[in-house]
Enzyme design. Structure first.
Site, mmCIF file in Angstrom:
data_model
loop_
_atom_site.group_PDB
_atom_site.id
_atom_site.type_symbol
_atom_site.label_atom_id
_atom_site.label_comp_id
_atom_site.label_asym_id
_atom_site.label_seq_id
_atom_site.Cartn_x
_atom_site.Cartn_y
_atom_site.Cartn_z
ATOM 1 N N ASP A 242 0.722 -1.400 -0.061
ATOM 2 C CA ASP A 242 0.040 -0.280 0.127
ATOM 3 C C ASP A 242 1.251 1.437 0.057
ATOM 4 O O ASP A 242 2.397 1.662 0.998
ATOM 5 C CB ASP A 242 -0.914 0.399 0.863
ATOM 6 C CG ASP A 242 -1.919 -0.791 0.874
ATOM 7 O OD1 ASP A 242 -1.903 -1.772 0.227
ATOM 8 O OD2 ASP A 242 -2.674 -1.473 1.987
ATOM 9 N N ASP A 244 0.642 3.728 1.256
ATOM 10 C CA ASP A 244 0.434 5.062 2.459
ATOM 11 C C ASP A 244 1.173 4.003 3.688
ATOM 12 O O ASP A 244 1.459 4.706 5.320
ATOM 13 C CB ASP A 244 -0.711 5.481 3.375
ATOM 14 C CG ASP A 244 -1.812 3.959 3.900
ATOM 15 O OD1 ASP A 244 -1.664 2.843 2.905
ATOM 16 O OD2 ASP A 244 -2.739 4.313 3.814
ATOM 17 N N TRP A 304 -13.946 -1.296 0.083
ATOM 18 C CA TRP A 304 -12.380 -1.127 0.789
ATOM 19 C C TRP A 304 -13.003 -2.840 1.584
ATOM 20 O O TRP A 304 -13.978 -2.964 1.811
ATOM 21 C CB TRP A 304 -12.930 0.169 1.641
ATOM 22 C CG TRP A 304 -11.866 -0.890 3.306
ATOM 23 C CD1 TRP A 304 -10.249 -0.403 2.764
ATOM 24 C CD2 TRP A 304 -12.177 -1.345 4.445
ATOM 25 N NE1 TRP A 304 -9.720 -0.682 4.586
ATOM 26 C CE2 TRP A 304 -10.951 -1.352 4.994
ATOM 27 C CE3 TRP A 304 -13.278 -1.598 4.429
ATOM 28 C CZ2 TRP A 304 -10.732 -2.005 6.545
ATOM 29 C CZ3 TRP A 304 -12.837 -1.875 6.102
ATOM 30 C CH2 TRP A 304 -11.561 -2.654 7.340
ATOM 31 N N GLU A 307 -10.358 -8.497 0.636
ATOM 32 C CA GLU A 307 -9.430 -9.315 -0.115
ATOM 33 C C GLU A 307 -8.079 -9.875 0.407
ATOM 34 O O GLU A 307 -7.106 -10.976 0.224
ATOM 35 C CB GLU A 307 -9.108 -8.331 -1.125
ATOM 36 C CG GLU A 307 -7.357 -7.770 -1.727
ATOM 37 C CD GLU A 307 -8.200 -6.542 -0.318
ATOM 38 O OE1 GLU A 307 -6.838 -5.113 0.294
ATOM 39 O OE2 GLU A 307 -9.559 -6.427 0.298
ATOM 40 N N ASP A 308 -7.765 -9.434 1.431
ATOM 41 C CA ASP A 308 -6.166 -10.188 1.844
ATOM 42 C C ASP A 308 -6.304 -11.167 2.720
ATOM 43 O O ASP A 308 -5.408 -11.759 2.660
ATOM 44 C CB ASP A 308 -5.116 -8.917 3.125
ATOM 45 C CG ASP A 308 -6.170 -7.870 4.190
ATOM 46 O OD1 ASP A 308 -8.179 -8.543 3.887
ATOM 47 O OD2 ASP A 308 -6.202 -7.190 4.528
ATOM 48 N N MET A 334 2.253 5.019 9.051
ATOM 49 C CA MET A 334 1.056 4.867 7.991
ATOM 50 C C MET A 334 0.718 6.666 8.394
ATOM 51 O O MET A 334 0.370 6.977 8.814
ATOM 52 C CB MET A 334 -0.045 3.732 8.622
ATOM 53 C CG MET A 334 -1.561 4.623 7.641
ATOM 54 S SD MET A 334 -3.162 3.684 7.665
ATOM 55 C CE MET A 334 -2.856 1.961 7.394
ATOM 56 N N HIS A 337 -4.964 9.530 6.746
ATOM 57 C CA HIS A 337 -5.719 10.413 6.123
ATOM 58 C C HIS A 337 -7.289 9.361 6.056
ATOM 59 O O HIS A 337 -7.755 8.839 6.557
ATOM 60 C CB HIS A 337 -5.560 9.378 4.458
ATOM 61 C CG HIS A 337 -5.346 8.317 4.419
ATOM 62 N ND1 HIS A 337 -6.511 7.494 4.078
ATOM 63 C CD2 HIS A 337 -4.929 6.756 4.592
ATOM 64 C CE1 HIS A 337 -6.123 5.839 3.593
ATOM 65 N NE2 HIS A 337 -4.624 6.130 3.869
ATOM 66 N N ARG A 339 -10.498 7.692 4.808
ATOM 67 C CA ARG A 339 -11.209 7.331 3.428
ATOM 68 C C ARG A 339 -11.347 7.759 2.345
ATOM 69 O O ARG A 339 -12.266 8.538 2.311
ATOM 70 C CB ARG A 339 -12.515 6.371 3.919
ATOM 71 C CG ARG A 339 -12.271 5.195 3.433
ATOM 72 C CD ARG A 339 -13.463 3.617 3.990
ATOM 73 N NE ARG A 339 -12.513 3.202 4.452
ATOM 74 C CZ ARG A 339 -12.987 2.353 5.624
ATOM 75 N NH1 ARG A 339 -14.443 2.712 5.764
ATOM 76 N NH2 ARG A 339 -12.586 2.185 6.368
#
Length: 398
Positions: A242, A244, A304, A307-308, A334, A337, A339
């Site tokens: 990712d 971030d 969101w 998937e992981d 991280m 931020h 979403r």
């Protein structure tokens, strides 16, 4: 009549005998025995100390000779100051997140990936230039021009190879992306120096989802896998990150091993702990063979989440296990931020996770469909803009 009384003979103490003048003979003999034993013990201890000193001297000169041999290899490659960039650069290497060249060698065209005229030795398993714990902050403005100046050895498209050794793997770093330019600049600022210190041959690929439809992280990672191999078929290790997330320790080596690797095991947003045993999000790595073995990542997780966990199920179902670094090394910061728009939680994610065994053979790298709109090789990364379609209409709830 006089009586003559014979007195017992006196025992004169020998040298070193502590007994009193005229003491019994037995006591005198015991003292001499103890004195002789103590003398022998002292001599033995002295001999051992001398032997220890000689061994230490031999080892010292042996290590010193190795250091001389190591530095003499580079004496012909450039001026002596190139071996000590801290002495000739304004960057302060006492700061663990310093970003000036850290290999100790001049950044030269020899860093270009691919075969070279001379055969370089293999890169060490434990790179000698690692710093350890890093100071990561996101308050200083970070223009791309500055990052480019800090990484002169990184070639067009974000490609790099160490000039002094041959890495065992060729690594493609894949970043799913949309509207995160601010985060990308920080990621490039920190990760390029880290990857260079780790003596990696690598390329950075930013897979940019076109349009404003619902985001699909896993499908973008599948696209990145295929597009990176189109550019360089020698890629055999894939790091999925990712944009971030920045590692806080450069000893967290971005390499692939015998088992799939989960790197981001202790994020600051989770209190530097693994949120649950099956967590596989953030930053992960699989070899080419491992990725194909699980049929890549799922393409049907729009929005969101989920998937992981599906990827973790695929790994478990194919008989592999997750490997992780020590929790003190696998720490990440991280960039805070909100979403993203069009990345709302997937309402079907929990149902899909439960059906991984049924869907993984038909949904994956073999079924991904997309269209490449643009490939742009930037100084620090390769940007690939793709159209991955749009999610199917979800049935109404209730």
């Amino acid at each position: 009549m006089a009586v003559h009384l014979e007195e017992p003979p006196l025992c004169l103490p020998a040298a070193g005998c502590p007994g009193p003048l005229g003491g019994p003979a037995a006591a005198c003999g015991m003292s001499r025995l103890l004195g002789g034993t103590l003398e022998r013990v002292c001599k033995a201890v002295l001999l051992l100390c001398l032997l220890h000193f000689l061994v230490a001297v031999i080892l010292y000169f042996d290590v010193y000779a190795q250091h001389l041999a190591f530095f003499s290899r580079f004496s012909a490659r450039g001026p002596a100051r190139a071996l000590h960039p801290a002495a000739s650069s304004s960057t302060n290497f006492s700061r663990p997140n310093a970003t000036a060249p850290s290999s100790g060698l001049p950044e030269a065209p020899s860093a270009r990936p691919g075969p070279t005229a001379s055969v370089l030795p293999p890169c060490p398993d434990s790179p000698p230039g690692l710093v350890g714990r890093l100071l990561i902050e996101f308050t200083t403005p970070m223009p791309l021009e500055r990052v480019q100046r800090e990484n002169p050895g990184v070639l067009l498209g974000g490609r790099y190879a160490p000039p002094d050794c041959t890495p065992a793997q060729t690594v493609a770093v894949i970043i799913p992306f949309r509207h995160r330019e601010h985060h990308l600049r920080y990621w490039l600022h920190y990760l390029h120096p880290i990857l260079r210190r780790q003596r990696l041959r690598y390329g950075v690929y930013v897979i940019n989802q076109h349009g404003e439809d619902t985001f699909n992280r896993a499908k973008l990672l599948n696209v990145g896998f295929l597009e990176a191999l189109k550019e360089d078929a020698t890629y055999d290790c894939f790091i999925f990150s990712d944009v971030d997330l920045v590692p806080m320790d450069d000893r967290n080596l971005y390499r692939c091993g015998d088992q799939p690797r989960h790197f981001a095991i202790a994020m600051d947003k989770f209190g530097f702990r693994l949120p649950y045993a099956g967590y596989f999000g953030g930053v992960s790595g699989l070899s080419k063979a491992q990725f194909l073995r699980i049929n890549g990542f799922p393409n049907e997780y729009w929005g969101w989440g989920g998937e992981d966990d599906d990827i973790f199920n695929r790994i478990s179902l194919t008989g592999m296990k997750i490997s992780r670094p020590d929790i003190r090394i696998g720490r990440y910061r991280m960039i805070k931020h909100d979403r993203d728009k069009h990345n709302e939680p997937n309402p079907q994610r929990f149902t899909k996770i439960q059906n991984t065994k049924l869907t993984m053979k038909r949904d994956g790298i073999g079924s991904v469909r997309y269209q490449v709109l643009e490939v742009s090789r930037q100084p620090l990364f390769t940007n690939i803009t793709v159209d991955i379609g749009r999610p199917p209409s979800w049935p109404p709830r209730g």
